[in-house]
Design an enzyme around this catalytic site. Structure first.
Site, PDB file in Angstrom:
ATOM      1  N   GLU A  86      -9.802  -0.174   7.867  1.00 33.41           N
ATOM      2  CA  GLU A  86      -8.305  -0.134   7.920  1.00 33.41           C
ATOM      3  C   GLU A  86      -7.798   0.698   8.981  1.00 33.41           C
ATOM      4  O   GLU A  86      -6.609   1.512   8.781  1.00 33.41           O
ATOM      5  CB  GLU A  86      -7.908   0.525   6.465  1.00 33.41           C
ATOM      6  CG  GLU A  86      -8.522  -0.204   5.346  1.00 33.41           C
ATOM      7  CD  GLU A  86      -7.984   0.203   4.221  1.00 33.41           C
ATOM      8  OE1 GLU A  86      -6.972   0.671   3.935  1.00 33.41           O
ATOM      9  OE2 GLU A  86      -8.474  -0.202   3.206  1.00 33.41           O
ATOM     10  N   GLU A 137     -11.872   4.127  -3.052  1.00 37.21           N
ATOM     11  CA  GLU A 137     -11.113   5.534  -3.076  1.00 37.21           C
ATOM     12  C   GLU A 137     -11.401   6.309  -4.398  1.00 37.21           C
ATOM     13  O   GLU A 137     -10.657   6.575  -5.086  1.00 37.21           O
ATOM     14  CB  GLU A 137      -9.746   5.449  -2.908  1.00 37.21           C
ATOM     15  CG  GLU A 137      -9.381   4.925  -1.662  1.00 37.21           C
ATOM     16  CD  GLU A 137      -7.689   4.633  -1.445  1.00 37.21           C
ATOM     17  OE1 GLU A 137      -6.855   4.666  -2.467  1.00 37.21           O
ATOM     18  OE2 GLU A 137      -7.257   4.195  -0.436  1.00 37.21           O
TER      19      GLU A 137
HETATM   20  C1  GLA Z   1      -5.368   2.346   1.296  1.00 39.84           C
HETATM   21  C2  GLA Z   1      -5.774   0.828   0.678  1.00 39.84           C
HETATM   22  C3  GLA Z   1      -5.269  -0.250   1.339  1.00 39.84           C
HETATM   23  C4  GLA Z   1      -3.758   0.032   1.549  1.00 39.84           C
HETATM   24  C5  GLA Z   1      -3.686   1.219   2.378  1.00 39.84           C
HETATM   25  C6  GLA Z   1      -2.194   1.316   2.496  1.00 39.84           C
HETATM   26  O1  GLA Z   1      -6.083   2.281   2.535  1.00 39.84           O
HETATM   27  O2  GLA Z   1      -7.289   0.657   0.665  1.00 39.84           O
HETATM   28  O3  GLA Z   1      -5.381  -1.374   0.564  1.00 39.84           O
HETATM   29  O4  GLA Z   1      -3.089  -0.325   0.336  1.00 39.84           O
HETATM   30  O5  GLA Z   1      -4.117   2.088   1.455  1.00 39.84           O
HETATM   31  O6  GLA Z   1      -1.289   0.301   2.970  1.00 39.84           O
END
Ligand code: GLA
Length: 634
Positions: free
Chosen positions: A465, A349
């Protein structure tokens, strides 16, 4: 390929229902839940002056006073009152590790009220092996009425000491009232065994994985789903993030001893349960994550690791970054040489939606600003991170850049350009698309365009994710959610030459970080949602491999048996066969617990010569019905 076909989904649900009948022997369309009503371990309504004995204030510096009050009550005529608080963290705590077992899932319920509007938190505290305290929020409710905390799942692992759950209120001055507190063992709910394994269905294309947290290990049903559907790739929800891995006490001790504050000390204490699980079950791990602005303590960037120290220079931070990455790779190699870390998210990020770096700042500010940018002035830290990861990661481990909103034009271009530069230098292997989506945005076309763009770099692409929220929880809402899941999977299959894994961020809705908008493919009863069926609709369903566990040899004839007590099912040998034994059986089937040969014999509760899921179903029936016998019928 997979336009959502409701007819097929309904047929799928019907066949699952039939399966449940076979597995549980119960004529309902949902799996029968083991009734835990008899398994309440502690309950109090704080009536007749009783109930506060299991609660204490949170240490010597907590000024609060715990009494029973008849000022207000949720039911009956009194409640527990916590007055004279002076800090928001002051409140009543309930100790878990003295009376309850590690590795077992419990449910806590209570009604809690403050005098005026405030946020009430149910939280957990424990001390790790290194003696460091940890605090985590479990559930928050805002308001001034009675906040309902109902059947909240809690558990702890054997390496956690002084484990408490507690209530705190954001307003330090308000009293806290607690009523109808109940603590019981969580029921064990059998998963749907006869639906296809998602991993198997997608094995011709890519790995299917999930993210789990250490607390999930205590839920046998949750872990059954992990084993069945997601065993090809595992991401740890929090346990390998810098804030979990950095060991502040050891860092300070190292500085004290050597005068060197460039060699951050690390620990795997938070990750150990999950690492053990992946080692014992041969599950490949996606390491997540090495360099991130979030969940990384400010002191990591400060002189002498002091919370209020000055920011270190860029040169010192480069040294710290190198040593951190080196130490993480080394400790994993040393303590878990057989765990296959097949991927690492090296940087998480770093780009904003406008294609620019984050603002300079710190994690503690809570505004998304970055201490990395604070020190480097820009995103130039990314390349260092990949250099060091390349230098120290195990051979064959693929290195990823991972981000959210990765389908937004400017951000996508920034990631794309960065990825090409890093690829040119041989530093990156892939791009992680987090894919935290909502039914309303982005469109399937936008998402697919992003997959195509990242695939065009020639790098590997992983969906890392995936979750898709819906505020509309009606059948129509679930259908929309299913459609987008289906579309995302279609895009992944279309680019399967470039996509090596799809990882869903969690397993059941209630444990998701976005639980209020039910974003996952299994519901809180471990039941597959329409999204699950939409993901497999139209794909070949392979034959399921045999999932039965070791065959039991002939029952020992030389074991002395007390004729008045039936040893079958009594796996903790406490003289009764109850829910605790059922949990032990689940853990054994999950290969999370071993049993002596003799106990394996007594785990064969349906006496068919092997210990498998049919024994779990039989045991459940025994607990729910009067006429079921454990072991051979005489
Ligand atoms: C982001 C992070 C994850 C997690 C999510 C929320 O996507 O990469 O590690 O913290 O937020 O659960």
């Amino acid at each position: 390929m997979k336009k959502l076909n409701t007819k097929k989904i309904m047929a799928g649900i019907a066949s699952v229902a039939m399966l449940c009948t076979v597995v549980s022997g119960v004529n309902t369309t949902t799996p029968k839940v083991v009734n835990a009503a008899d398994d309440v371990l502690f309950a109090t309504g704080f009536e007749d002056g009783k109930g506060t004995e299991k609660f204490s204030k949170r240490g010597d510096t907590d000024t609060s006073v715990i009494t029973i009050s008849d000022e207000v009550s949720y039911s009956g005529s009194s409640s527990m009152c916590v007055s004279e608080r002076s800090e928001s963290w002051n409140g009543p705590q309930f100790k878990l590790d003295d009376d309850y077992e590690a590795g077992v899932e419990y449910l806590v319920s209570a009604y809690v009220k403050t005098e005026w509007y405030s946020t009430i938190n149910l939280s957990m505290q424990y001390t790790d092996e290194a003696g460091d305290p940890h605090y985590s929020n479990i559930k928050s409710v805002q308001g001034d009425g009675w906040a309902a905390f109902e059947d909240i799942k809690v558990s702890f692992t054997s390496d956690m000491k002084d484990v408490y759950i507690y209530f705190e209120a954001s307003d330090a001055n308000t009293k806290i009232y607690v009523d109808d507190f109940e603590f019981k063992q969580a029921p064990v709910i059998p998963i749907e065994q006869d639906i296809p394994s998602l991993s198997n269905v997608y094995s011709p294309y890519f790995k299917i994985g999930t993210a789990i947290c250490a607390s999930n290990l205590s839920s046998p049903s949750y872990m059954d789903l992990v084993e069945k559907h997601f065993s090809k790739s595992m991401t740890f929800g929090n346990e390998l993030k810098p804030e979990s891995v950095l060991n502040k006490n050891a860092c300070l001790a190292y500085v004290e001893e050597t005068g060197d504050d460039t060699n951050p000390q690390v620990t795997l204490s938070a990750a150990r349960g999950l690492l053990n699980y992946c080692r014992d079950n041969n599950i490949p791990v996606r390491g997540h994550t090495l360099v991130w602005h979030s969940q990384t303590p400010d002191w990591f960037f400060k002189e002498n690791y002091a919370d209020d120290g000055d920011w270190v220079s860029k040169d010192k931070m480069i040294e710290r970054m190198e040593n951190y990455i080196k130490n993480v790779m080394e400790i994993i190699e040393k303590e878990y040489p057989t765990v296959n870390f097949y991927a690492w998210d090296v940087v998480n990020e770093a780009w904003m939606e406008d294609g620019k770096p984050r603002a300079a700042g710190a994690y503690s500010k809570g505004d998304g600003s970055s201490a990395w940018v604070q020190i480097f002035g820009d995103n130039s830290f990314i390349e260092y991170a990949f250099q060091f990861a390349r230098k120290y990661a195990p051979e064959g481990c693929k290195l990823y850049y991972n981000d959210y909103n990765e389908y937004m034009d400017q951000k996508m271009n920034a990631i794309y350009n960065m990825a090409l530069e890093l690829k040119e230098k041989g530093l990156i292997d892939g791009i992680g698309m987090q894919a935290h989506l909502d039914v309303g945005f982005p469109t399937a076309q936008m998402f697919e365009a992003a997959v195509a763009k990242y695939a065009s770099t020639g790098l590997d692409v992983q969906i890392t994710e995936l979750d898709i929220t819906t505020s509309d929880k009606s059948e129509a809402g679930l259908k929309k959610q299913a459609q987008l899941y289906s579309d995302v999977m279609d895009a992944a299959v279309k680019y399967a030459d470039s996509v090596s894994a799809v990882v869903i961020w969690g397993v059941t809705d209630d444990t998701s970080w976005r639980a209020d908008r039910i974003p996952l493919i299994f519901d809180e009863n471990f039941k597959a949602k329409p999204a699950f069926y939409s993901m497999i609709d139209g794909l070949d369903i392979p034959d399921e491999p045999d999932t039965t566990t070791p065959t039991v040899t002939t029952p020992p004839t030389d074991t002395p048996q007390n004729p008045s007590k039936n040893p079958y099912g009594d796996l903790n040998t406490d003289g009764t066969a109850d829910l605790t034994d059922l949990t032990i059986l689940s853990l054994y089937l999950l290969k999370d617990k071993s049993l002596t040969d003799e106990l394996v014999t007594y785990a064969d509760v349906n006496a068919d010569g092997s210990v498998n899921l049919a024994d779990l179903a039989h045991f459940k029936q025994y607990i729910c019905q009067d006429d079921v016998v454990l072991g051979p019928v005489k």
